[in-house]
Design a protein around this motif. Structure first.
Motif, PDB file in Angstrom:
ATOM      1  N   LEU A 105      34.017  61.569 -48.318  1.00  0.00           N
ATOM      2  CA  LEU A 105      32.687  61.394 -48.871  1.00  0.00           C
ATOM      3  C   LEU A 105      31.647  61.738 -47.811  1.00  0.00           C
ATOM      4  CD1 LEU A 105      33.253  57.950 -50.619  1.00  0.00           C
ATOM      5  CD2 LEU A 105      32.939  60.133 -51.803  1.00  0.00           C
ATOM      6  N   ASP A 106      30.613  62.464 -48.225  1.00  0.00           N
ATOM      7  CA  ASP A 106      29.491  62.763 -47.333  1.00  0.00           C
ATOM      8  C   ASP A 106      28.431  61.684 -47.494  1.00  0.00           C
ATOM      9  OD1 ASP A 106      30.089  65.005 -45.823  1.00  0.00           O
ATOM     10  OD2 ASP A 106      29.527  66.389 -47.414  1.00  0.00           O
ATOM     11  N   GLU A 107      27.894  61.194 -46.362  1.00  0.00           N
ATOM     12  CA  GLU A 107      26.857  60.178 -46.419  1.00  0.00           C
ATOM     13  C   GLU A 107      25.515  60.819 -46.765  1.00  0.00           C
ATOM     14  OE1 GLU A 107      29.254  60.035 -43.878  1.00  0.00           O
ATOM     15  OE2 GLU A 107      30.200  58.443 -45.041  1.00  0.00           O
TER      16      GLU A 107
ATOM     17  N   GLU B  36      34.712  65.426 -43.799  1.00  0.00           N
ATOM     18  CA  GLU B  36      34.968  63.984 -43.745  1.00  0.00           C
ATOM     19  C   GLU B  36      36.464  63.765 -43.942  1.00  0.00           C
ATOM     20  OE1 GLU B  36      32.720  61.918 -42.955  1.00  0.00           O
ATOM     21  OE2 GLU B  36      30.838  62.970 -43.328  1.00  0.00           O
TER      22      GLU B  36
ATOM     23  N   HIS C  83      25.934  53.326 -44.901  1.00  0.00           N
ATOM     24  CA  HIS C  83      26.677  54.589 -44.998  1.00  0.00           C
ATOM     25  C   HIS C  83      28.078  54.239 -45.474  1.00  0.00           C
ATOM     26  CE1 HIS C  83      23.570  56.972 -43.005  1.00  0.00           C
ATOM     27  NE2 HIS C  83      23.393  55.919 -42.243  1.00  0.00           N
TER      28      HIS C  83
ATOM     29  N   GLN D 162      26.484  58.134 -51.041  1.00  0.00           N
ATOM     30  CA  GLN D 162      27.553  59.076 -50.739  1.00  0.00           C
ATOM     31  C   GLN D 162      27.761  60.028 -51.915  1.00  0.00           C
ATOM     32  OE1 GLN D 162      30.714  56.200 -49.855  1.00  0.00           O
ATOM     33  NE2 GLN D 162      30.646  56.807 -47.714  1.00  0.00           N
TER      34      GLN D 162
ATOM     35  N   ASP E 174      30.132  53.528 -40.743  1.00  0.00           N
ATOM     36  CA  ASP E 174      30.218  54.220 -42.028  1.00  0.00           C
ATOM     37  C   ASP E 174      30.860  53.375 -43.118  1.00  0.00           C
ATOM     38  OD1 ASP E 174      28.939  56.424 -41.098  1.00  0.00           O
ATOM     39  OD2 ASP E 174      30.707  57.702 -40.969  1.00  0.00           O
TER      40      ASP E 174
END
Length: 284
Positions: free
Chosen positions: A101-103, A96, A138, A88, A217
């Motif tokens: 947080l971006d995976e 998000e 994720h 992340q 996630d």
């Protein structure tokens, strides 16, 4: 006649020089990729050479998807599989709303941010079907948190060990301290990626994307001796092609065989395509 094309990515290790000395050793990701490629070939997909470990760079994955987008037309299908660590980075374009947080996919030389992946999906023509399988974590959860979630008995059964400090080696997630160090060192790269791309939730995708992921996630995916837990369960349910039913039924049957702390997700993006989700997996 429709065309089926498949791309398979599997990393048992990453370049330590790109990840602050962390090599991310795993056991089963290359085998996952090879097994998926074999299934795709039996289903008469055109299988590209699997991108394994050192070959699975960000440029190589991007190039493979760009080439697929140029080749496939309405009615065709892309099967895309990834087996490796998940990571992340901080979410800068605010897509998000939960954990901010971006995976990422942890590729050999750098992380591929989910915004990049969705931008690549946006290059595919309307009417193309994309079936993506991601056997990775994720989640920001680090391995040392797991003993607080699982009982000693379940921990031993799940990871075949009675030593909690060995769990990290069997979880497909980049440890949080490594994520932090890598982001601090390469912040300019990852910030620029997000600043120059549309947030994934706003990306224009004319193709129909169907994702079955190894976990939610906020969960982690387990590695294994031969296959990852999700991929191994996938192969068990597929049962050498004897499975009959839709993608949705396939997902439900996988869920039944998975432990409660690893729940594969079924997610759709891009253009709605009910007929796609009703098809039998591997249908071209």
């Amino acid at each position: 006649m429709a065309t089926g094309l498949s791309i398979h990515i599997g990393l048992n290790q990453v370049d330590p020089s790109k990840y602050d000395g962390w090599s991310g050793d795993l056991n089963a990701c290359e085998q996952d990729s090879n097994d998926m490629a074999e299934l795709a070939e039996k289903a008469r997909f055109t299988v590209t050479e699997p991108l394994l470990t050192a070959a699975a760079t960000a440029d190589a994955v991007t190039s493979a998807l760009n080439a697929a987008a140029q080749q496939l037309v309405s009615g065709d299908i892309l099967m895309l599989t990834y087996s490796g660590h998940g990571g992340q980075v901080p979410d800068l374009n605010h897509d998000e709303t939960g954990d901010r947080l971006d995976e990422t996919w942890v590729l050999y030389d750098r992380e591929l941010v989910d915004d990049e992946l969705y931008e690549l999906f946006g290059k595919f023509a309307e009417g193309v079907r994309i079936w993506m399988l991601s056997d990775s974590c994720h989640s920001g959860t680090v391995a040392r948190d797991l003993p607080q979630i699982l009982s000693s008995h379940e921990l031993g059964k799940r990871f075949n060990t009675d030593k909690p400090d060995e769990v990290e080696k069997q979880i497909r997630v980049m440890p949080l301290p490594v994520q932090s160090k890598v982001y601090k060192r390469d912040r300019a790269v990852y910030d620029e990626i997000q600043k120059t791309r549309t947030a994934k939730d706003l990306a224009k995708i004319d193709a129909s994307v169907l994702l079955i992921s190894g976990c939610q996630d906020n969960q982690t995916s387990a590695d294994g001796l031969v296959n990852g837990l999700f991929t191994g369960t996938f192969l068990d349910v597929w049962s050498r092609g004897s499975f009959e039913g839709s993608y949705r039924k396939f997902h439900r049957e996988i869920l039944k065989k998975m432990p409660p702390d690893q729940t594969p997700n079924l997610y759709q993006a891009g253009a709605p395509n009910t007929a796609f989700t009703r098809q039998r997996p591997f249908t071209i």
